[in-house]
Design an enzyme around this catalytic site. Sequence first.
Site, short mmCIF file in Angstrom:
data_model
loop_
_atom_site.label_atom_id
_atom_site.label_comp_id
_atom_site.label_asym_id
_atom_site.label_seq_id
_atom_site.Cartn_x
_atom_site.Cartn_y
_atom_site.Cartn_z
N CYS A 130 0.76 -1.53 -0.24
CA CYS A 130 0.50 -0.28 0.37
C CYS A 130 0.70 1.12 0.18
O CYS A 130 1.75 1.63 0.79
CB CYS A 130 -1.10 0.29 1.35
SG CYS A 130 -2.13 1.25 0.76
N ASN A 191 -1.40 -3.71 -6.57
CA ASN A 191 -2.34 -2.39 -5.95
C ASN A 191 -2.50 -1.50 -6.52
O ASN A 191 -2.06 -0.59 -7.71
CB ASN A 191 -1.19 -2.01 -4.63
CG ASN A 191 -2.13 -1.64 -3.34
OD1 ASN A 191 -3.39 -1.18 -3.64
ND2 ASN A 191 -1.94 -2.90 -2.31
N GLY A 217 -8.50 2.68 -11.07
CA GLY A 217 -9.02 2.39 -12.41
C GLY A 217 -8.17 2.51 -13.55
O GLY A 217 -7.33 1.86 -13.83
N GLY A 243 -6.67 -3.26 -11.60
CA GLY A 243 -6.07 -2.96 -12.11
C GLY A 243 -7.39 -2.37 -13.98
O GLY A 243 -7.05 -3.05 -15.13
N THR A 266 -12.07 -0.66 -8.50
CA THR A 266 -12.59 1.20 -8.14
C THR A 266 -13.75 0.98 -9.37
O THR A 266 -14.95 2.05 -8.85
CB THR A 266 -11.71 1.98 -9.45
OG1 THR A 266 -10.29 1.70 -8.42
CG2 THR A 266 -12.40 3.05 -9.78
C1 LIG Z 1 -10.48 3.26 -2.02
C2 LIG Z 1 -9.29 1.78 -2.48
C3 LIG Z 1 -9.61 1.09 -1.50
C4 LIG Z 1 -8.38 0.60 -1.15
N1 LIG Z 1 -7.95 0.01 -0.13
C5 LIG Z 1 -7.07 -1.21 0.01
C6 LIG Z 1 -7.12 -2.46 1.42
O1 LIG Z 1 -7.36 -1.53 2.35
N2 LIG Z 1 -5.51 -3.07 0.55
C7 LIG Z 1 -5.36 -3.46 -0.90
O2 LIG Z 1 -4.71 -4.87 0.06
N3 LIG Z 1 -5.81 -2.79 -1.41
C8 LIG Z 1 -6.68 -1.73 -1.62
N4 LIG Z 1 -6.94 -0.99 -2.56
C9 LIG Z 1 -6.55 -1.03 -4.06
C10 LIG Z 1 -7.04 -3.02 -4.47
O3 LIG Z 1 -7.93 -3.37 -4.46
C11 LIG Z 1 -7.10 -2.06 -6.26
O4 LIG Z 1 -5.42 -3.43 -6.38
C12 LIG Z 1 -6.28 -1.49 -7.05
O5 LIG Z 1 -7.39 -0.74 -6.88
C13 LIG Z 1 -6.66 -1.81 -8.84
O6 LIG Z 1 -7.14 -2.02 -9.08
P1 LIG Z 1 -8.42 -1.30 -9.90
O7 LIG Z 1 -7.93 -0.35 -10.28
O8 LIG Z 1 -10.11 -2.33 -9.93
O9 LIG Z 1 -9.28 -0.11 -8.37
C14 LIG Z 1 -8.04 0.20 -2.68
C15 LIG Z 1 -7.96 0.41 -3.86
C16 LIG Z 1 -8.68 1.73 -3.83
C17 LIG Z 1 -9.22 2.77 -4.88
#
Ligand SMILES: Cc1cc2nc3c(=O)[nH]c(=O)nc-3n(C[C@H](O)[C@H](O)[C@H](O)COP(=O)(O)O)c2cc1C
Length: 307
Positions: A130, A191, A217, A243, A266
């Site tokens: 993170c 991530n 996103g 992602g 997202t």
């Molecule tokens: C608002 C938000 C909160 C997130 N919280 C966590 C979390 O608590 N732990 C974690 O490992 N990843 C967390 N992520 C990362 C997501 O799990 C993911 O890896 C990342 O957003 C990429 O995927 P996406 O583009 O479909 O959102 C978070 C992402 C967002 C947008």
Amino acid sequence: MIDFCGIRLEHEVINGSGTFDAIAAQRAFGDELLERFPFSAFVSKTVTLEPRQGNPPPRLWELGAGMINSIGLPNKGLRGYLAEDLPKLRELPVPLFVNVMGSAAEDVARLVAAFGARDEVAALELNVSCPNVKTGLLMGADPGETAALLDAVRPQTAKPIIVKLTPNCASPAAVAAAAEAHGADAVSLINTLRGMAMHPRRPAEPWLGGGTGGVSGPAVRAVALAQVREVRERVRIPIVGMGGVQSGRHARDLLDAGADLVAVGTESFRDPYAGGRIAAELGRIDANSGVFSGASDEARPPIAQRR
Ligand SMILES: Cc1cc2nc3c(=O)[nH]c(=O)nc-3n(C[C@H](O)[C@H](O)[C@H](O)COP(=O)(O)O)c2cc1C
């Protein structure tokens, strides 16, 4: 049915940690949510040993193609999670993966031991990536650190351990290889990518309370594809790819790049049922292309054979 590290899943689409609050969604949508649960497994948001408040506001910045978040992993801590959330999450109709993070290997080992001992928990995901929390970045940015973490954590549970990789390092593939060599059952990626937004009215000031945040996103989809492909070339364990997934086509692309499961993050903020729609779209793409039928099985062997 799909076999992921010995866990039977209905389809390939799960949620990204921290992007879908199953307890809040059930409050909002009632039993309908359980009947039409969008994901084939539920991944919890990150849990730490002690409760965390998270970062100061503002915590979100909308981008043309996604967002930057600086949530900072607020959570109830191990004790609160076990007492309040686990009894509710055991009602979900799908396996539960618990995502944990600690600032030292011993903290992560304690979390893994505690959750690994619970029947409700099917697998553990280690958040070593993170970008909002300094301690999270360290362990996943260097193969040696990741290896040492796995050495501390692996003996704590026989349940599958998924290492969630950070894109914010020199070589996610080298970190993945270290995780595999030291006992990880799977890796997940990506991530969020570290990013920043300037305050629209205060020159030289960042908008987000945390200063920087994590970009997610559609903006990160191409990065996810490239990194999943690169990691697939280095490891044989299953990969959860994520992602910027918004459609069955995007999910199919990540699977074709080498992922075994796909996570939706997202996109669930726009539509909490996005995961179910994406799984259905993926099923139609596969049915139409014959990816999982007869001859094409040779082109893409099932997970068990590829391991
Ligand atoms: C608002 C938000 C909160 C997130 N919280 C966590 C979390 O608590 N732990 C974690 O490992 N990843 C967390 N992520 C990362 C997501 O799990 C993911 O890896 C990342 O957003 C990429 O995927 P996406 O583009 O479909 O959102 C978070 C992402 C967002 C947008």
